[in-house]
Scaffold this active site. Structure first.
Site, short mmCIF file in Angstrom:
data_model
loop_
_atom_site.label_atom_id
_atom_site.label_comp_id
_atom_site.label_asym_id
_atom_site.label_seq_id
_atom_site.Cartn_x
_atom_site.Cartn_y
_atom_site.Cartn_z
N SER A 1 1.63 -7.40 -0.98
CA SER A 1 2.38 -8.42 -0.24
C SER A 1 1.70 -9.80 -0.19
CB SER A 1 2.76 -7.93 1.14
OG SER A 1 1.67 -7.87 2.01
N THR B 1 1.78 -4.53 4.19
CA THR B 1 1.66 -4.88 5.60
C THR B 1 1.07 -6.27 5.85
OG1 THR B 1 -0.51 -3.81 5.74
CG2 THR B 1 1.42 -2.47 6.31
N ASP B 2 0.36 -6.81 4.85
CA ASP B 2 -0.30 -8.11 5.08
C ASP B 2 0.69 -9.21 5.45
OD1 ASP B 2 -2.73 -6.97 4.50
OD2 ASP B 2 -2.93 -7.86 2.51
N THR C 1 0.82 -1.21 0.00
CA THR C 1 0.00 0.00 0.00
C THR C 1 0.85 1.26 0.00
OG1 THR C 1 -1.80 -1.15 1.10
CG2 THR C 1 -1.78 1.23 1.34
N1 ASP Z 1 -2.84 -5.49 1.03
C1 ASP Z 1 -1.71 -4.62 1.22
C2 ASP Z 1 -0.43 -5.39 1.05
O1 ASP Z 1 -0.04 -6.08 1.96
C3 ASP Z 1 -1.78 -4.02 2.57
C4 ASP Z 1 -0.69 -3.03 2.86
O2 ASP Z 1 0.32 -2.90 2.22
O3 ASP Z 1 -0.85 -2.33 3.87
O4 ASP Z 1 0.19 -5.28 0.03
#
Ligand code: ASP
Length: 330
Positions: free
Chosen positions: A58, A91-92, A15
């Site tokens: 991710s 973050t995932d 993100t």
């Molecule tokens: N869905 C996103 C990812 O992990 C969430 C993020 O980056 O915060 O790529």
């Protein structure tokens, strides 16, 4: 303060590298990498270089990509002028990749992961400040010897203990059992726990051999489990299993025969808990209880979550450790 040393930022996507498309009202990867415009603000703190290694959400990360990232980070840290590396990541799955690097990058220099919960053009976007804080940590002399860390929302967490706890809040990253190891204020980076990173393992490219990495499925215990659900584990050439058990380490009695057969086939079975706090221990002597599982040969992993126990198990398998050696590392 500008110094001679520099921090290398390696972008992998997530993100933090995305934008909100107002026509479809969905967050996606745009045509421009927004992190390049944050760069100049970093020069107040240190010299830096930025490398775009991947640009993926991710959930698209794989252990082989983690391996490639680990090699790239190791290469950058070998340069004498580089004081640390920052990795930007979705973050995932950031906790899995950060832990992978914690176990495979032997350098004393810091590897600091960060990301964002709000994309680059959303109100309150947290990517730029997280990136700046991560760079400040990577440039700080007290960050050495701590392995991989995750810096988010002014807090510093170890890769080993941190986990994503909220689907949208910017304070999502927590270390439920032990808390953050430090924090970042306007003027200082402060640590309140001593370094404690644990062992690293050399894979020498083994993870990338042949078709990929070892097969290590995760099985979560739930009430009324039908052992037929686990038939795949017995029919397929898997290398190890992570069992996410109840409480202190107990499973429904219905799946004990499957666990027994796996162990008879020399498949390491590592048990973690569904609880995010406390230790896995062989407390209970009933059918499916921790004492019986331990006596069968299940490896008790005291305090890693399932996704991290899996990362560790596949690294130990790729490093060609025996089951006895694997048990000793947990
Ligand atoms: N869905 C996103 C990812 O992990 C969430 C993020 O980056 O915060 O790529």
């Amino acid at each position: 303060m500008v110094t001679e040393e520099k921090v290398v930022i390696i972008n992998t996507g997530g993100t933090i590298a995305m934008e909100l498309d107002e026509t479809t009202d969905s967050v996606r990867t745009g045509s421009v990498q927004p992190l390049h415009s944050v760069g100049p603000m970093l020069q107040r703190f240190t010299q830096y270089e930025m490398i775009d290694l991947f640009n993926v959400p991710s959930p698209h990360m794989t252990p082989n990509m983690m391996h490639e990232l680990s090699a790239a980070v190791h290469r950058e840290l070998s340069r004498h002028e580089v004081s640390g590396v920052v990795v930007t990541h979705g973050t995932d799955t950031i906790e899995e990749t950060a832990f992978y690097l914690n176990l495979t990058v032997p350098s004393d220099k810091p590897v600091v992961f960060t990301g964002a919960m709000r994309s680059s053009n959303e109100l309150g976007a947290d990517g730029p400040v997280n990136l700046i804080q991560a760079v400040r940590v990577a440039a700080h002399p007290f960050s050495r010897g701590r392995g991989s860390m995750v810096v988010f929302n002014d807090e510093i967490h170890t890769a080993r203990d941190v986990t994503k706890t909220h689907t949208s809040n910017v304070a999502t990253f927590q270390s439920p059992a032990y808390g953050p190891i430090g924090f970042i204020s306007k003027k200082e980076v402060s640590f309140h726990q001593p370094p404690n990173r644990g062992n690293t393992y050399s894979l020498d490219g083994k993870l990338l051999e042949s078709s990929g990495h070892p097969e290590v499925p995760v099985v979560k215990a739930v009430t009324g489990m039908n052992p037929k659900w686990l038939q795949y584990l017995l029919d397929s050439p898997i290398d190890g299993v992570v069992l996410e058990a109840f409480g202190a380490g107990n499973v429904p009695p219905t799946i004990v025969p499957v666990v027994r057969t796996l162990i008879e086939k020399n498949v390491p079975v590592v048990m973690v808990s569904r609880c995010f706090n406390g230790y896995v221990q062989d407390v209970y002597g009933y059918e499916g209880g921790g004492r019986q599982l331990r006596n069968l040969g299940v490896i008790l992993c005291p305090d890693l979550n399932a996704q991290k126990a899996r990362i560790k198990l596949l690294i130990l398998l790729a490093a060609r450790l025996s089951i006895t050696q694997i048990a000793a590392e947990f």
